[in-house]
Structure formats: structure tokens, C-alpha cells
Write a protein that holds these residues in place. Structure first.
Motif, mmCIF file in Angstrom:
data_model
loop_
_atom_site.group_PDB
_atom_site.id
_atom_site.type_symbol
_atom_site.label_atom_id
_atom_site.label_comp_id
_atom_site.label_asym_id
_atom_site.label_seq_id
_atom_site.Cartn_x
_atom_site.Cartn_y
_atom_site.Cartn_z
ATOM 1 N N LEU A 121 -11.555 29.478 -8.516
ATOM 2 C CA LEU A 121 -11.664 30.213 -7.257
ATOM 3 C C LEU A 121 -13.112 30.645 -7.059
ATOM 4 C CD1 LEU A 121 -8.492 32.469 -7.611
ATOM 5 C CD2 LEU A 121 -8.678 30.255 -6.487
ATOM 6 N N GLY A 122 -13.555 30.692 -5.798
ATOM 7 C CA GLY A 122 -14.928 31.073 -5.505
ATOM 8 C C GLY A 122 -15.047 32.542 -5.119
ATOM 9 N N VAL A 123 -16.232 33.079 -5.295
ATOM 10 C CA VAL A 123 -16.545 34.462 -4.922
ATOM 11 C C VAL A 123 -17.929 34.467 -4.290
ATOM 12 C CG1 VAL A 123 -16.975 36.796 -5.792
ATOM 13 C CG2 VAL A 123 -15.194 35.411 -6.825
ATOM 14 N N HIS A 124 -18.077 35.240 -3.218
ATOM 15 C CA HIS A 124 -19.388 35.443 -2.591
ATOM 16 C C HIS A 124 -19.326 36.719 -1.765
ATOM 17 C CE1 HIS A 124 -17.958 34.042 1.380
ATOM 18 N NE2 HIS A 124 -17.275 33.153 0.698
ATOM 19 N N PRO A 125 -20.461 37.301 -1.430
ATOM 20 C CA PRO A 125 -20.446 38.507 -0.609
ATOM 21 C C PRO A 125 -19.907 38.211 0.793
ATOM 22 C CG PRO A 125 -22.629 38.124 -1.535
ATOM 23 C CD PRO A 125 -21.813 36.906 -1.814
ATOM 24 N N GLY A 126 -19.343 39.208 1.451
ATOM 25 C CA GLY A 126 -18.953 39.080 2.848
ATOM 26 C C GLY A 126 -17.462 38.993 3.067
ATOM 27 N N ARG A 127 -17.113 38.417 4.219
ATOM 28 C CA ARG A 127 -15.721 38.261 4.622
ATOM 29 C C ARG A 127 -15.553 36.867 5.220
ATOM 30 N NH1 ARG A 127 -13.217 42.830 3.947
ATOM 31 N NH2 ARG A 127 -11.337 42.327 5.098
ATOM 32 N N ASP A 128 -14.371 36.277 5.058
ATOM 33 C CA ASP A 128 -14.025 35.011 5.681
ATOM 34 C C ASP A 128 -12.831 35.242 6.602
ATOM 35 O OD1 ASP A 128 -15.967 33.629 4.306
ATOM 36 O OD2 ASP A 128 -14.591 32.519 3.015
ATOM 37 N N TRP A 129 -12.736 34.402 7.609
ATOM 38 C CA TRP A 129 -11.631 34.456 8.553
ATOM 39 C C TRP A 129 -11.221 33.036 8.867
ATOM 40 C CZ3 TRP A 129 -10.914 32.229 13.268
ATOM 41 C CH2 TRP A 129 -9.905 32.750 14.075
ATOM 42 N N PHE A 130 -9.924 32.766 8.948
ATOM 43 C CA PHE A 130 -9.470 31.449 9.396
ATOM 44 C C PHE A 130 -8.130 31.584 10.101
ATOM 45 C CE2 PHE A 130 -7.425 31.630 5.215
ATOM 46 C CZ PHE A 130 -6.176 31.065 5.438
ATOM 47 N N THR A 131 -7.863 30.627 10.968
ATOM 48 C CA THR A 131 -6.556 30.501 11.600
ATOM 49 C C THR A 131 -6.082 29.081 11.351
ATOM 50 O OG1 THR A 131 -5.245 30.847 13.604
ATOM 51 C CG2 THR A 131 -7.428 29.864 13.899
ATOM 52 N N VAL A 132 -4.778 28.931 11.179
ATOM 53 C CA VAL A 132 -4.213 27.610 10.909
ATOM 54 C C VAL A 132 -3.811 26.985 12.242
ATOM 55 C CG1 VAL A 132 -2.418 26.326 9.691
ATOM 56 C CG2 VAL A 132 -3.428 28.370 8.637
ATOM 57 N N LEU A 133 -4.393 25.830 12.539
ATOM 58 C CA LEU A 133 -4.095 25.120 13.777
ATOM 59 C C LEU A 133 -2.861 24.238 13.620
ATOM 60 C CD1 LEU A 133 -7.750 24.048 14.662
ATOM 61 C CD2 LEU A 133 -6.477 26.007 15.562
ATOM 62 N N ALA A 134 -2.686 23.639 12.442
ATOM 63 C CA ALA A 134 -1.544 22.762 12.187
ATOM 64 C C ALA A 134 -1.252 22.770 10.691
ATOM 65 C CB ALA A 134 -1.847 21.347 12.663
ATOM 66 N N GLY A 135 0.022 22.638 10.345
ATOM 67 C CA GLY A 135 0.421 22.618 8.940
ATOM 68 C C GLY A 135 0.478 24.013 8.350
ATOM 69 N N THR A 136 0.401 24.074 7.039
ATOM 70 C CA THR A 136 0.430 25.345 6.310
ATOM 71 C C THR A 136 -0.715 25.342 5.305
ATOM 72 O OG1 THR A 136 2.841 25.464 6.505
ATOM 73 C CG2 THR A 136 1.823 26.845 4.817
ATOM 74 N N ALA A 137 -1.444 26.443 5.275
ATOM 75 C CA ALA A 137 -2.539 26.600 4.310
ATOM 76 C C ALA A 137 -2.083 27.553 3.218
ATOM 77 C CB ALA A 137 -3.778 27.144 4.998
ATOM 78 N N ARG A 138 -2.523 27.258 2.001
ATOM 79 C CA ARG A 138 -2.240 28.137 0.863
ATOM 80 C C ARG A 138 -3.525 28.899 0.560
ATOM 81 N NH1 ARG A 138 -0.422 24.640 -3.267
ATOM 82 N NH2 ARG A 138 -2.551 24.337 -3.946
ATOM 83 N N LEU A 139 -3.473 30.216 0.786
ATOM 84 C CA LEU A 139 -4.612 31.086 0.507
ATOM 85 C C LEU A 139 -4.393 31.698 -0.857
ATOM 86 C CD1 LEU A 139 -7.148 32.758 1.173
ATOM 87 C CD2 LEU A 139 -5.648 34.362 2.397
ATOM 88 N N ARG A 140 -5.299 31.391 -1.766
ATOM 89 C CA ARG A 140 -5.241 31.973 -3.104
ATOM 90 C C ARG A 140 -6.259 33.096 -3.165
ATOM 91 N NH1 ARG A 140 -6.592 27.485 -6.754
ATOM 92 N NH2 ARG A 140 -6.300 29.028 -8.366
ATOM 93 N N LEU A 141 -5.785 34.303 -3.376
ATOM 94 C CA LEU A 141 -6.629 35.501 -3.491
ATOM 95 C C LEU A 141 -6.374 36.115 -4.853
ATOM 96 C CD1 LEU A 141 -6.277 37.303 -0.038
ATOM 97 C CD2 LEU A 141 -8.310 36.208 -0.968
ATOM 98 N N GLY A 142 -7.255 35.870 -5.788
ATOM 99 C CA GLY A 142 -7.056 36.379 -7.143
ATOM 100 C C GLY A 142 -5.762 35.819 -7.710
ATOM 101 N N GLU A 143 -4.860 36.700 -8.076
ATOM 102 C CA GLU A 143 -3.569 36.292 -8.647
ATOM 103 C C GLU A 143 -2.508 36.029 -7.579
ATOM 104 O OE1 GLU A 143 -3.086 35.769 -11.949
ATOM 105 O OE2 GLU A 143 -5.247 36.152 -12.116
ATOM 106 N N ARG A 144 -2.805 36.350 -6.331
ATOM 107 C CA ARG A 144 -1.819 36.196 -5.252
ATOM 108 C C ARG A 144 -1.967 34.842 -4.561
ATOM 109 N NH1 ARG A 144 -2.499 40.783 -1.087
ATOM 110 N NH2 ARG A 144 -4.654 40.117 -1.235
ATOM 111 N N THR A 145 -0.852 34.321 -4.085
ATOM 112 C CA THR A 145 -0.827 33.126 -3.248
ATOM 113 C C THR A 145 -0.098 33.494 -1.971
ATOM 114 O OG1 THR A 145 -0.816 31.633 -5.145
ATOM 115 C CG2 THR A 145 -0.045 30.735 -3.058
ATOM 116 N N ILE A 146 -0.754 33.246 -0.839
ATOM 117 C CA ILE A 146 -0.199 33.599 0.461
ATOM 118 C C ILE A 146 -0.146 32.330 1.299
ATOM 119 C CG2 ILE A 146 -0.532 34.993 2.551
ATOM 120 C CD1 ILE A 146 -2.308 36.838 0.689
ATOM 121 N N LEU A 147 1.029 32.017 1.846
ATOM 122 C CA LEU A 147 1.155 30.860 2.727
ATOM 123 C C LEU A 147 0.866 31.318 4.156
ATOM 124 C CD1 LEU A 147 4.308 29.055 1.283
ATOM 125 C CD2 LEU A 147 1.877 28.632 0.797
ATOM 126 N N VAL A 148 -0.065 30.639 4.796
ATOM 127 C CA VAL A 148 -0.455 30.966 6.167
ATOM 128 C C VAL A 148 -0.068 29.763 7.014
ATOM 129 C CG1 VAL A 148 -2.336 31.718 7.666
ATOM 130 C CG2 VAL A 148 -2.399 32.292 5.227
#
Length: 196
Positions: free
Chosen positions: A123-150
Motif C-alpha cells: 500500500l502507498g502513503v503520501h501527504p494530502g488527500r485523494d478523492w475518486f468516484t466510480v464511473l463503472a464497475g466496483t473499486a476496492r479501496l484498501r485503507l490500512g487493514e480495512r477494505t471498502i467496496l465502492v
């Protein structure tokens, strides 16, 4: 038509377009830039050549800069072409120029599920904030130990100081991302590679 004539026509269109966008008559703009309405009309219609000493007050009155008013027409950045990174399984369309305002980068990214890796991928780390929206399909957001389906139509925004990755889940996923300067440097790698 020469390049100078093309630029002259574009400047005239910009003056008229900005005036109309503000809902101003010729009289209103003329008063704001200390020209007569008839002179301004002739400038807009091409019946009078535009002089530099007229452009500065016109630009100021319209709330723009002289540079923006006379910026050359360039087709180079009009068509956005995809950059494919087969190794990482992404296709990226960068929708903003490298010198965009506030250092933000907007990109459309197609994520390939075959190259998305597994839950053990780093997993990557950098300063700041990221934002995304899913246009099609499902994205898997991995945040540390959590996995969130968007899912399509949903968005996510998170601190990038948390180790993170965005991957396709259950098939291809297409996302629209907004990255700050740190995110752009981290995720949009030199040579067109994309690593989310």
C-alpha cells in the motif's frame, strides 16, 4: 487566413463572449474600460484593429488578464489520449494539464482486475488527500487493514497518510480521480504509468 488574423478573430470573440457572459451591453463595458461604445463595437466586429493600449483596459474591465485574452489557440491539448500501462493494468486519461490551477490533477482511470493484485500487495502513503468516484464497475479501496467496496455512482475521499490502494473488484472498474500535487506525483508516475 494568417496566424495573426486567426488570433485577432479569437481575441474579438473572447471580448464579446466575456462581455455577454457578464450580461453587459456595449455601453456598460465601454464605460468600464473608458472607450466609446462605437469603438468597442468596431473592435468586436473587426471593423477596427485592436491596439495594445485598448486591450489592457478591456482585459481589466472584463476581469481577466492580457495573457488570457491573447493566449494563442493551440489544438495540442484539446484531444486527450489514453496512456496504457500494461504492467499495472491501467489505462489513464489525464484530464487536466500539468500546470493546472492549485496543482490538482483530474484523471479517468480504467482498472484491470487481472492486474489489480491481491490483498498482500503493498500500500502507498503520501501527504494530502485523494478523492475518486466510480464511473463503472466496483473499486476496492484498501485503507490500512480495512477494505471498502465502492460501487458505480459512489465516491470516496480519504487521508493519504493512511496506507492505501484502489483496485478493480469483480471485473473492470472505471474511476475518476482528483489528486492534489502529492497524489499526482505519487499515483501518476513518469512515462504514463499509473499506480493507485
Amino acid at each position: 487566413m494568417t496566424q495573426e488574423e486567426v488570433l485577432d478573430a479569437v481575441v474579438r470573440q473572447r471580448i464579446r463572449g466575456l462581455r455577454l457572459a457578464r450580461g453587459w451591453s456595449l455601453d456598460v463595458l465601454a464605460a468600464r474600460c473608458f472607450l466609446s461604445p462605437s469603438t468597442l463595437s468596431r473592435l468586436e466586429t473587426g471593423h477596427r484593429r485592436i491596439a495594445l493600449d485598448q486591450l489592457v483596459p478591456i482585459a481589466r474591465a472584463l476581469g481577466t488578464t492580457l495573457d488570457q485574452l491573447v493566449e494563442a489557440v493551440d489544438d495540442e491539448d484539446v484531444v486527450i489520449r489514453p496512456r496504457r500501462d500494461e504492467g499495472r493494468g491501467t489505462t489513464t486519461w489525464t484530464l487536466t494539464r500539468a500546470d493546472s490551477a492549485h496543482g490538482l490533477t483530474v484523471a479517468r482511470i480504467l482498472l484491470d482486475p487481472a492486474a489489480s493484485g491481491d490483498d498482500d500487495a503493498p500500500l502507498g502513503v503520501h501527504p494530502g488527500r485523494d478523492w475518486f468516484t466510480v464511473l463503472a464497475g466496483t473499486a476496492r479501496l484498501r485503507l490500512g487493514e480495512r477494505t471498502i467496496l465502492v460501487e458505480a455512482g459512489q465516491a470516496a475521499e480519504f487521508s493519504t497518510m493512511v496506507p492505501h490502494a484502489v483496485q478493480a473488484h469483480g471485473g473492470p472498474a472505471e474511476v475518476l480521480v482528483i489528486l492534489d500535487a502529492d497524489g499526482g506525483r505519487t499515483h501518476l508516475l513518469p512515462g504514463g504509468a499509473t499506480e493507485l
